[in-house]
Design an enzyme around this catalytic site. Structure first.
Site, PDB file in Angstrom:
ATOM      1  N   PRO A  33       0.828  -1.210   0.000  1.00 28.07           N
ATOM      2  CA  PRO A  33       0.000   0.000   0.000  1.00 28.07           C
ATOM      3  C   PRO A  33       0.855   1.250   0.000  1.00 28.07           C
ATOM      4  O   PRO A  33       1.845   1.333   0.729  1.00 28.07           O
ATOM      5  CB  PRO A  33      -0.809  -0.117   1.299  1.00 28.07           C
ATOM      6  N   MET A  34       0.470   2.218  -0.831  1.00 32.12           N
ATOM      7  CA  MET A  34       1.197   3.484  -0.920  1.00 32.12           C
ATOM      8  C   MET A  34       0.214   4.629  -1.097  1.00 32.12           C
ATOM      9  O   MET A  34      -0.592   4.612  -2.030  1.00 32.12           O
ATOM     10  CB  MET A  34       2.177   3.463  -2.102  1.00 32.12           C
ATOM     11  N   THR A  35       0.280   5.618  -0.231  1.00 33.47           N
ATOM     12  CA  THR A  35      -0.558   6.804  -0.355  1.00 33.47           C
ATOM     13  C   THR A  35      -0.222   7.548  -1.639  1.00 33.47           C
ATOM     14  O   THR A  35       0.943   7.845  -1.904  1.00 33.47           O
ATOM     15  CB  THR A  35      -0.343   7.724   0.853  1.00 33.47           C
ATOM     16  N   GLN A 108      -6.767  -1.665   1.939  1.00 32.52           N
ATOM     17  CA  GLN A 108      -6.178  -1.390   3.245  1.00 32.52           C
ATOM     18  C   GLN A 108      -7.020  -0.339   3.968  1.00 32.52           C
ATOM     19  O   GLN A 108      -7.190   0.775   3.483  1.00 32.52           O
ATOM     20  CB  GLN A 108      -4.741  -0.889   3.147  1.00 32.52           C
ATOM     21  N   HIS A 184      -4.705  -1.775   8.810  1.00 31.60           N
ATOM     22  CA  HIS A 184      -3.425  -1.067   8.952  1.00 31.60           C
ATOM     23  C   HIS A 184      -3.140  -0.839  10.435  1.00 31.60           C
ATOM     24  O   HIS A 184      -3.706   0.053  11.059  1.00 31.60           O
ATOM     25  CB  HIS A 184      -3.498   0.265   8.208  1.00 31.60           C
ATOM     26  N   ASN A 187       3.048   1.763  10.952  1.00 35.67           N
ATOM     27  CA  ASN A 187       3.499   3.055  10.419  1.00 35.67           C
ATOM     28  C   ASN A 187       2.921   4.271  11.130  1.00 35.67           C
ATOM     29  O   ASN A 187       2.806   5.348  10.556  1.00 35.67           O
ATOM     30  CB  ASN A 187       3.200   3.144   8.920  1.00 35.67           C
ATOM     31  N   TYR A 189      -0.150   4.819  12.509  1.00 36.96           N
ATOM     32  CA  TYR A 189      -1.570   5.145  12.435  1.00 36.96           C
ATOM     33  C   TYR A 189      -2.300   4.567  13.650  1.00 36.96           C
ATOM     34  O   TYR A 189      -1.677   4.035  14.573  1.00 36.96           O
ATOM     35  CB  TYR A 189      -2.135   4.700  11.087  1.00 36.96           C
ATOM     36  N   GLY A 322       7.066  -1.648  -2.444  1.00 37.19           N
ATOM     37  CA  GLY A 322       6.377  -0.371  -2.514  1.00 37.19           C
ATOM     38  C   GLY A 322       6.889   0.473  -3.656  1.00 37.19           C
ATOM     39  O   GLY A 322       6.390   0.406  -4.776  1.00 37.19           O
ATOM     40  N   ARG A 323       7.902   1.291  -3.370  1.00 37.80           N
ATOM     41  CA  ARG A 323       8.400   2.250  -4.366  1.00 37.80           C
ATOM     42  C   ARG A 323       8.757   1.634  -5.716  1.00 37.80           C
ATOM     43  O   ARG A 323       8.527   2.281  -6.750  1.00 37.80           O
ATOM     44  CB  ARG A 323       9.588   3.026  -3.786  1.00 37.80           C
TER      45      ARG A 323
END
Length: 371
Positions: A33-35, A108, A184, A187, A189, A322-323
């Site tokens: 997952p990536m914002t 997510q 989630h 990280n 949250y 991710g990236r």
């Protein structure tokens, strides 16, 4: 170092099939997952998001960006949600596109907790958190950076409402066509804030010793599993990760208590981000009887070689990237063909609206297969 499959006749362990929740996966590559903030200011996913996720449907599993379960859980106004019918319809366009491309996608569910801000909520409300402990860093809003606000400490009634919101969001995710959901709890949250030392100074049943600090995440997981079926629920944790100013001096007892409670539920998977200060994969892998997704991207660049090593050493069943998926929508095909990975460009467009820096990274030409 591994050489490409075609040159050696060997097959990368990342490309072997797996299964999650009874669903066959063509490979062990997970899109983390990536914002990306491509929803509109009502939290409705926009059509470009369908293109973005469909481009990456070659992953064994896609885990979506963090999705707000309620207005109370919003991190940004243009973060997608799962609490209105319009949002659900927007996500249905995304999941339909992923499935048409033969992909699989989990939603997510992410609650901001103390990371929220009135300017980033549709109702302008004060954020809620385990305790009234504010972050010290400026927060981003559509109007620019603002000072953080002190969150309101959640009552037991707030906790119950928030758990119910997550269960409702999970049901909404299935109506929107997702194959499952990921909670989630990482990280920095909300669920992670309950687990951590500095953000949870409660003296009731949800704070104090390891079992009490884990109670919120346990009850949250149980409720979501009850709502949609445990085999459609994943849980993400990042023990020791200091993101969003969290402090966990001794993560092991807390996360061992968490796993002892949720392992018997039969979840789809546990998604673990490793940390140099606390080797979570090594400590938690033997304590988890189901599928484990490993991630090392928070503290080192994930490469093909490092990901294959996690599989070969049995530290994980699947590996999330991710990236690399930002600039390589065809990452599994590149791994199969031994094609170099494209670098990320134009980082200033990671969190802006529109297609630039989002859906304009091309796939590499596929290598011909000898007949």
């Amino acid at each position: 170092m591994d050489i490409d499959t075609a040159a050696t006749g060997t097959r990368s362990p990342l490309l072997t099939p797996a299964a999650i929740a009874g669903t066959e996966l063509p490979n062990r590559i997970v899109m983390a997952p990536m914002t990306r903030l491509r929803a509109d200011t009502r939290g409705v996913p926009q059509p470009v998001m369908a293109d973005y996720y469909a481009q990456r449907a070659g992953a064994g599993l896609i885990v979506s960006e963090g999705i707000a379960p309620s207005v109370r859980g919003q991190l940004f106004l243009n973060e997608p949600g799962l609490f209105t019918e319009e949002q659900i319809a927007g996500w249905r366009r995304v999941t339909d596109a992923v499935h048409a491309a033969d992909g699989r996608i989990f939603a997510q569910i992410m609650h901001a907790g103390r990371n929220g801000h009135p300017a980033n909520r549709l109702d302008g409300g004060t954020p809620e958190a385990p305790s009234a402990v504010a972050t010290t860093r400026p927060l981003h809003t559509l109007g620019g950076k603002v000072d953080p606000v002190t969150p309101r400490a959640m009552t037991t009634a707030d906790i119950r409402t928030t758990i119910d919101d997550h269960a409702d969001a999970a049901r909404a995710a299935l109506r929107a066509g997702f194959d499952g959901v990921e909670i989630h709890s990482a990280n920095g949250y909300l669920a992670h804030q309950f687990l951590a030392d500095n953000t949870n100074v409660r003296t009731d049943a949800y704070g104090g010793g390891p079992a009490d600090r884990a109670r919120f995440a346990i009850e949250l997981t149980e409720a979501v599993a009850d709502a949609v079926g445990a085999d459609r629920v994943g849980l993400r944790v990042a023990p020791g990760n200091p993101e969003n100013e969290l402090v966990e001096a001794d993560p092991a007892p807390v996360y061992r208590a968490l796993l002892a409670a949720v392992d018997p539920l039969g979840l789809a998977y546990l998604h673990v981000t490793d940390d140099p200060g606390y080797p979570a994969l090594d400590d938690l892998r033997p304590r988890w009887s189901g599928t484990l997704i490993g991630n090392t991207g928070e503290h080192e660049e994930t490469t093909r070689e490092s990901a294959e090593r996690l599989i070969r050493e049995d530290r994980a069943d699947l590996v999330s990237f991710g990236r690399p998926f930002i600039s390589n929508p065809d990452l599994p095909a590149r791994i199969a063909d031994g094609v170099p990975w494209a670098p990320i460009r134009e980082k200033n467009f990671h969190y802006t609206s529109g297609p630039r820096g989002y859906v304009d990274y091309p796939a590499a030409p596929r290598k011909a297969v000898a007949g």
